[in-house]
Each structure stands twice: as structure tokens, then as C-alpha cells.
Enzyme design. Structure first.
Site, PDB file in Angstrom:
ATOM      1  N   ARG A 163      19.515 -19.363  -7.171  1.00 19.80           N
ATOM      2  CA  ARG A 163      20.347 -18.187  -7.464  1.00 19.80           C
ATOM      3  C   ARG A 163      21.228 -18.345  -8.714  1.00 19.80           C
ATOM      4  O   ARG A 163      22.327 -17.772  -8.771  1.00 19.80           O
ATOM      5  CB  ARG A 163      21.239 -17.811  -6.281  1.00 19.80           C
ATOM      6  CG  ARG A 163      20.510 -17.478  -5.003  1.00 19.80           C
ATOM      7  CD  ARG A 163      19.708 -16.189  -5.099  1.00 19.80           C
ATOM      8  NE  ARG A 163      19.269 -15.732  -3.804  1.00 19.80           N
ATOM      9  CZ  ARG A 163      18.131 -16.142  -3.199  1.00 19.80           C
ATOM     10  NH1 ARG A 163      17.317 -16.987  -3.797  1.00 19.80           N
ATOM     11  NH2 ARG A 163      17.793 -15.666  -2.024  1.00 19.80           N
TER      12      ARG A 163
HETATM   13  P1  FAD Z   1      22.736  -6.377 -11.469  1.00 25.20           P
HETATM   14  O1  FAD Z   1      23.179  -6.323 -10.057  1.00 25.20           O
HETATM   15  O2  FAD Z   1      22.753  -5.139 -12.262  1.00 25.20           O
HETATM   16  O3  FAD Z   1      23.590  -7.479 -12.216  1.00 25.20           O
HETATM   17  C1  FAD Z   1      23.797  -8.753 -11.621  1.00 25.20           C
HETATM   18  C2  FAD Z   1      24.223  -9.721 -12.722  1.00 25.20           C
HETATM   19  O4  FAD Z   1      23.141  -9.880 -13.642  1.00 25.20           O
HETATM   20  C3  FAD Z   1      25.415  -9.207 -13.537  1.00 25.20           C
HETATM   21  O5  FAD Z   1      26.226 -10.303 -13.887  1.00 25.20           O
HETATM   22  C4  FAD Z   1      24.762  -8.630 -14.773  1.00 25.20           C
HETATM   23  O6  FAD Z   1      25.628  -8.646 -15.909  1.00 25.20           O
HETATM   24  C5  FAD Z   1      23.595  -9.602 -14.959  1.00 25.20           C
HETATM   25  N1  FAD Z   1      22.503  -8.976 -15.708  1.00 25.20           N
HETATM   26  C6  FAD Z   1      21.810  -7.853 -15.406  1.00 25.20           C
HETATM   27  N2  FAD Z   1      20.886  -7.609 -16.356  1.00 25.20           N
HETATM   28  C7  FAD Z   1      21.005  -8.599 -17.263  1.00 25.20           C
HETATM   29  C8  FAD Z   1      20.343  -8.916 -18.487  1.00 25.20           C
HETATM   30  N3  FAD Z   1      19.350  -8.162 -18.986  1.00 25.20           N
HETATM   31  N4  FAD Z   1      20.738 -10.022 -19.158  1.00 25.20           N
HETATM   32  C9  FAD Z   1      21.731 -10.807 -18.699  1.00 25.20           C
HETATM   33  N5  FAD Z   1      22.404 -10.554 -17.569  1.00 25.20           N
HETATM   34  C10 FAD Z   1      22.037  -9.470 -16.854  1.00 25.20           C
HETATM   35  N6  FAD Z   1      18.398 -11.369  -4.356  1.00 25.20           N
HETATM   36  C11 FAD Z   1      17.610 -12.452  -4.195  1.00 25.20           C
HETATM   37  O7  FAD Z   1      17.699 -13.395  -4.985  1.00 25.20           O
HETATM   38  N7  FAD Z   1      16.709 -12.515  -3.178  1.00 25.20           N
HETATM   39  C12 FAD Z   1      16.532 -11.507  -2.298  1.00 25.20           C
HETATM   40  O8  FAD Z   1      15.713 -11.612  -1.405  1.00 25.20           O
HETATM   41  C13 FAD Z   1      17.322 -10.335  -2.464  1.00 25.20           C
HETATM   42  N8  FAD Z   1      17.170  -9.294  -1.637  1.00 25.20           N
HETATM   43  C14 FAD Z   1      17.928  -8.170  -1.820  1.00 25.20           C
HETATM   44  C15 FAD Z   1      17.714  -7.075  -0.981  1.00 25.20           C
HETATM   45  C16 FAD Z   1      18.467  -5.924  -1.150  1.00 25.20           C
HETATM   46  C17 FAD Z   1      18.236  -4.747  -0.241  1.00 25.20           C
HETATM   47  C18 FAD Z   1      19.443  -5.847  -2.180  1.00 25.20           C
HETATM   48  C19 FAD Z   1      20.248  -4.610  -2.399  1.00 25.20           C
HETATM   49  C20 FAD Z   1      19.654  -6.932  -3.019  1.00 25.20           C
HETATM   50  C21 FAD Z   1      18.905  -8.107  -2.844  1.00 25.20           C
HETATM   51  N9  FAD Z   1      19.080  -9.211  -3.661  1.00 25.20           N
HETATM   52  C22 FAD Z   1      18.278 -10.310  -3.522  1.00 25.20           C
HETATM   53  C23 FAD Z   1      20.162  -9.237  -4.662  1.00 25.20           C
HETATM   54  C24 FAD Z   1      19.773  -8.669  -6.042  1.00 25.20           C
HETATM   55  O9  FAD Z   1      18.660  -7.805  -5.938  1.00 25.20           O
HETATM   56  C25 FAD Z   1      19.471  -9.787  -7.031  1.00 25.20           C
HETATM   57  O10 FAD Z   1      20.628 -10.553  -7.256  1.00 25.20           O
HETATM   58  C26 FAD Z   1      18.994  -9.274  -8.395  1.00 25.20           C
HETATM   59  O11 FAD Z   1      18.570 -10.352  -9.177  1.00 25.20           O
HETATM   60  C27 FAD Z   1      20.048  -8.493  -9.160  1.00 25.20           C
HETATM   61  O12 FAD Z   1      19.413  -7.903 -10.275  1.00 25.20           O
HETATM   62  P2  FAD Z   1      19.932  -6.553 -10.931  1.00 25.20           P
HETATM   63  O13 FAD Z   1      18.999  -6.202 -12.032  1.00 25.20           O
HETATM   64  O14 FAD Z   1      20.152  -5.528  -9.904  1.00 25.20           O
HETATM   65  O15 FAD Z   1      21.298  -7.065 -11.543  1.00 25.20           O
HETATM   66  N1  EPU Z   2      19.861 -15.490  11.274  1.00 25.42           N
HETATM   67  C1  EPU Z   2      20.640 -15.227  12.381  1.00 25.42           C
HETATM   68  N2  EPU Z   2      21.544 -14.200  12.285  1.00 25.42           N
HETATM   69  C2  EPU Z   2      21.699 -13.442  11.160  1.00 25.42           C
HETATM   70  C3  EPU Z   2      20.904 -13.734  10.031  1.00 25.42           C
HETATM   71  C4  EPU Z   2      19.993 -14.770  10.105  1.00 25.42           C
HETATM   72  O1  EPU Z   2      20.547 -15.891  13.377  1.00 25.42           O
HETATM   73  O2  EPU Z   2      22.541 -12.540  11.172  1.00 25.42           O
HETATM   74  C5  EPU Z   2      18.851 -16.549  11.381  1.00 25.42           C
HETATM   75  C6  EPU Z   2      17.419 -15.954  11.386  1.00 25.42           C
HETATM   76  O3  EPU Z   2      17.038 -15.570  12.685  1.00 25.42           O
HETATM   77  C7  EPU Z   2      16.607 -17.113  10.841  1.00 25.42           C
HETATM   78  C8  EPU Z   2      17.584 -17.830   9.876  1.00 25.42           C
HETATM   79  O4  EPU Z   2      18.905 -17.405  10.247  1.00 25.42           O
HETATM   80  O5  EPU Z   2      16.278 -18.011  11.854  1.00 25.42           O
HETATM   81  C9  EPU Z   2      17.304 -17.469   8.406  1.00 25.42           C
HETATM   82  O6  EPU Z   2      17.461 -16.055   8.223  1.00 25.42           O
HETATM   83  P1  EPU Z   2      16.658 -15.256   7.108  1.00 25.42           P
HETATM   84  O7  EPU Z   2      15.188 -15.499   7.282  1.00 25.42           O
HETATM   85  O8  EPU Z   2      17.136 -13.856   7.086  1.00 25.42           O
HETATM   86  O9  EPU Z   2      17.056 -16.006   5.757  1.00 25.42           O
HETATM   87  P2  EPU Z   2      18.449 -16.168   5.058  1.00 25.42           P
HETATM   88  O10 EPU Z   2      18.566 -17.612   4.680  1.00 25.42           O
HETATM   89  O11 EPU Z   2      19.559 -15.595   5.840  1.00 25.42           O
HETATM   90  C10 EPU Z   2      17.486 -15.852   2.665  1.00 25.42           C
HETATM   91  C11 EPU Z   2      18.006 -15.247   1.399  1.00 25.42           C
HETATM   92  C12 EPU Z   2      17.601 -13.789   1.273  1.00 25.42           C
HETATM   93  C13 EPU Z   2      16.085 -13.673   1.361  1.00 25.42           C
HETATM   94  C14 EPU Z   2      15.635 -14.243   2.709  1.00 25.42           C
HETATM   95  C15 EPU Z   2      14.130 -14.205   2.867  1.00 25.42           C
HETATM   96  C16 EPU Z   2      20.060 -16.281   0.642  1.00 25.42           C
HETATM   97  C17 EPU Z   2      21.543 -16.194   0.584  1.00 25.42           C
HETATM   98  N3  EPU Z   2      19.444 -15.331   1.339  1.00 25.42           N
HETATM   99  O12 EPU Z   2      18.224 -15.281   3.742  1.00 25.42           O
HETATM  100  O13 EPU Z   2      17.998 -13.367  -0.026  1.00 25.42           O
HETATM  101  O14 EPU Z   2      15.683 -12.321   1.243  1.00 25.42           O
HETATM  102  O15 EPU Z   2      16.081 -15.616   2.789  1.00 25.42           O
HETATM  103  O16 EPU Z   2      13.539 -15.149   2.026  1.00 25.42           O
HETATM  104  O17 EPU Z   2      19.483 -17.185   0.044  1.00 25.42           O
HETATM  105  C18 EPU Z   2      19.755 -12.384  -1.307  1.00 25.42           C
HETATM  106  O18 EPU Z   2      19.828 -13.453  -1.913  1.00 25.42           O
HETATM  107  O19 EPU Z   2      20.460 -11.381  -1.603  1.00 25.42           O
HETATM  108  C19 EPU Z   2      18.817 -12.269  -0.194  1.00 25.42           C
HETATM  109  C20 EPU Z   2      18.720 -11.190   0.554  1.00 25.42           C
END
Ligand code: FAD
Ligand code: EPU
Length: 281
Positions: A163
């Protein structure tokens, strides 16, 4: 031509909080460098952001035009049977659409990023990912705008980690090229379905994804759940009942609500939780 508008950032962020700010839409590298001559903040899909209720005073940069175009053709000089190096992909391109395009071409490498509502630039900036793969795995090279210049870098030029890209503060990702593996659409789709399945427990509400990074690989969501904090609410911001690491906006939440909620969660968990959300104040 650069377009300047005044918009509430709540409309440009998935969590839906954030006050009015000056938004500069740029369409190519020249416009980007011009817009970067005064303090700025690049905005992608707004999917990892908590923006202050007062908005931000810096220019908010949106990358469109050639900075959102995609060339997935293989570079014949760099590609071979087992490697497909693409042309340039604009950082303003929506990641979900790119993941879909790449799947249709039967190319493997972005499956783990399915369901992340980012732009390419935002996904690079924070090295977005899941346990099935992260942005850095698929990067061949990246172009950045920084200190008045455009330059091209190898991904290993930066100390990326979970991240985090390690890009210097102020660098704006303008374009990338990907390294993908030739496969077929069905197999790529199957891997996408598998990765998507891990999202079943995530809420569909207005959110910015996980609020905290996982400490030492332990699910922060699980810790928050075990601490009995699901459903905890400040104003209209609430810890999701579905996944403890997601804060959701029940409608009309403010940034102040979200930040206070996160403060309380952190305090109650008792071990240091590093914020994954970026806070624009
Ligand atoms: P923004 O939110 O617009 O910006 C985030 C940061 O990136 C800011 O500091 C911004 O200045 C910078 N930034 C944006 N564009 C640029 C650019 N072109 N150059 C330099 N800096 C830039 N994240 C995960 O890692 N894994 C997940 O599984 C995941 N699941 C998600 C699920 C949902 C439903 C949601 C809402 C979010 C999830 N996220 C997840 C978080 C998010 O999608 C990621 O952090 C994503 O990388 C943010 O990208 P963005 O384009 O929306 O950036
Ligand atoms: N769990 C619970 N309770 C909860 C949430 C999770 O018990 O409320 C348990 C689940 O049952 C599972 C374990 O925790 O056994 C792991 O949960 P999950 O699979 O949801 O993964 P996570 O570690 O909580 C990470 C990332 C997500 C990504 C998922 C799937 C981070 C901070 N989160 O979640 O990324 O989508 O794995 O790969 O690394 C994000 O970064 O914004 C994000 C959504």
C-alpha cells in the site's frame, strides 16, 4: 485547454465528503506541468480520500485527454511469447475499465486488482492491491511529472511496499506501461472471479475502502470486529456491519464525523493502526 472549475469534492470522492475546491482538468503533459506551477494535489478516482469539509486550498488536478488514453498493443521490441509489454496508459484511466479491457485481450497480470475503483495513477501512487496481486507486479515503467520535468522510471527506482509506492511527495504519475503475460480471456476471467470472491464481505455503500492498513498482515477489520466496534457511529459515518475496516457514509456524513470515528476506533483498538485513507485538510 486547461479547464478550471469549482466543485464540491464530495462529488468526486467515493466516500462522498469534502468541500468546494478549485479543480484543474489537464489533458496532456504540457498542461500538467503548467498546472503544477502552484501548490496542487492530484486526484484520481477519489476512492481512498477523506477530504476536509472546507475543501482544500491547493489546485486539485484531474488527468483527462491523452493522460487517460490507453494503448495496450504489444511493443514488438520488448515483447515475446511469454511477455506482453504494452504501450502507454494514461494515469487518468479508470482501473476497472482497464482490468476489463486487459481480460478481453486474454492478458494476465491485473486480475488481483478487480473491484478497486481507482484510476491508474491513484493505484500506482499507493500501490493498490489485494492478496492476489498489486499494481507494482504489473508495472513495466512509469512516467512522472516532478519538479517541473517529465521523466520515465523503472518501478524498482522506488521503495514500494504494501500500500505504498515510495514515490516522492509531489510526484504526479502521468502514464505507465504494463508488463502482462499472454493467456486467454476465460482463464483471466476465472482468476478475476476468484479475486472478486474475496470481496463478498465488503459493503456496497459509500466508502473509501479499508480505513487502516493491516498491521503485520493481521486483518485490521477482524481486530475492529473482535473489539465489538461494528455499527459504531459518529453523525452519519459508521463502521460497517459487514467489514470492520470499512467506514461508510450513511448519507450526509462530514469529514469531521469520519475523522472522529476513526480516532475513537484507533483509541479503542489500543495497538497502533496506520491509516490507509489519505486525509486532505
Ligand atoms: P484517490 O483516492 O483519488 O487519491 C489517493 C491518493 O493518490 C492521493 O494522495 C492522490 O493525490 C494520489 N494520486 C491520485 N492520482 C495520482 C497521480 N496520477 N499521481 C500521483 N498521485 C496520485 N485499495 C486497495 O489497495 N485494495 C483494495 O482491495 C481496495 N478496495 C477498495 C474497495 C472500495 C469499494 C473502495 C471505495 C476503495 C478500495 N480501495 C482498495 C482503496 C482505493 O481504491 C485505492 O487506494 C486506490 O488506489 C485509490 O486510487 P484513486 O485513483 O481513487 O486515488
Ligand atoms: N474478518 C472478520 N471481521 C471483519 C472483517 C474481516 O472477522 O469485520 C476476517 C475475515 O472473515 C477473514 C479475515 O478477517 O477471515 C480477512 O478478511 P478479508 O478477507 O476481508 O481481508 P482483509 O485483510 O480485511 C484485505 C485488504 C482489502 C482487500 C481484501 C481482499 C487491507 C487493509 N485490506 O482485507 O483491501 O480488498 O484483503 O484481498 O489490506 C483496501 O485496501 O482498501 C482494501 C479493501
Amino acid at each position: 485547454m486547461i479547464k478550471v472549475s469549482h466543485l464540491p469534492l464530495a462529488k468526486l470522492t467515493t466516500l462522498g465528503v469534502g468541500g468546494e475546491s478549485e479543480v484543474w482538468t489537464v489533458h496532456d503533459q504540457t498542461e500538467l506541468l503548467e498546472a503544477m506551477q502552484s501548490p496542487y494535489r492530484p486526484l484520481g478516482g477519489g476512492s481512498n480520500l477523506v477530504v476536509s469539509d472546507a475543501g482544500v486550498k491547493e489546485r486539485v488536478l484531474l488527468l483527462k485527454g491523452t493522460l487517460a488514453e490507453v494503448n495496450l498493443e504489444s511493443d514488438p521490441e520488448l515483447s515475446h511469447e511469454k511477455l506482453h509489454v504494452t504501450g502507454w496508459i494514461g494515469a487518468g484511466k479508470a482501473l476497472p475499465a482497464l482490468v476489463r479491457q486487459v481480460q478481453k485481450l486474454g492478458l494476465s497480470g491485473l486480475e488481483g486488482l478487480v473491484g478497486i475503483p481507482a484510476t491508474v495513477g491513484g493505484a500506482v501512487w499507493m500501490n493498490a492491491g489485494t492478496r492476489y496481486g498489486e499494481m507494482w507486479d504489473a508495472l513495466y515503467c512509469l512516467e512522472i511529472a516532478y519538479q517541473g520535468k517529465i521523466s520515465v522510471h523503472h518501478p524498482s527506482d522506488f521503495p514500494y511496499q504494501y500500500r505504498s509506492s515510495g514515490l516522492p511527495e509531489g510526484a504526479v504519475v502521468s502514464r505507465v506501461r504494463l508488463k502482462l503475460t499472454p493467456s486467454n480471456p476465460e482463464d483471466v476471467q476465472a482468476r478475476m472471479d476468484f479475486a472478486d470472491n474475496a470481496r463478498k464481505g465488503q459493503p456496497k455503500a459509500r466508502t473509501a475502502g479499508c480505513a487502516f492498513k493491516n498491521p503485520n498482515g493481521v486483518s485490521a477489520g477482524k481486530l475492529i470486529d473482535e473489539a465489538g466496534l461494528k455499527g459504531l457511529r459518529v453523525g452519519n459515518a459508521m463502521v460497517s456491519h459487514e467489514h470492520g475496516n470499512f467506514v461508510i457514509n450513511l448519507g450526509g456524513a462530514t469529514a469531521a464525523d469520519v475523522l472522529e470515528l476513526l480516532r475513537i476506533v484507533r483509541e479503542k483498538i489500543g495497538i497502533p493502526l496506520e491509516m490507509e485513507y489519505e486525509v486532505w485538510e
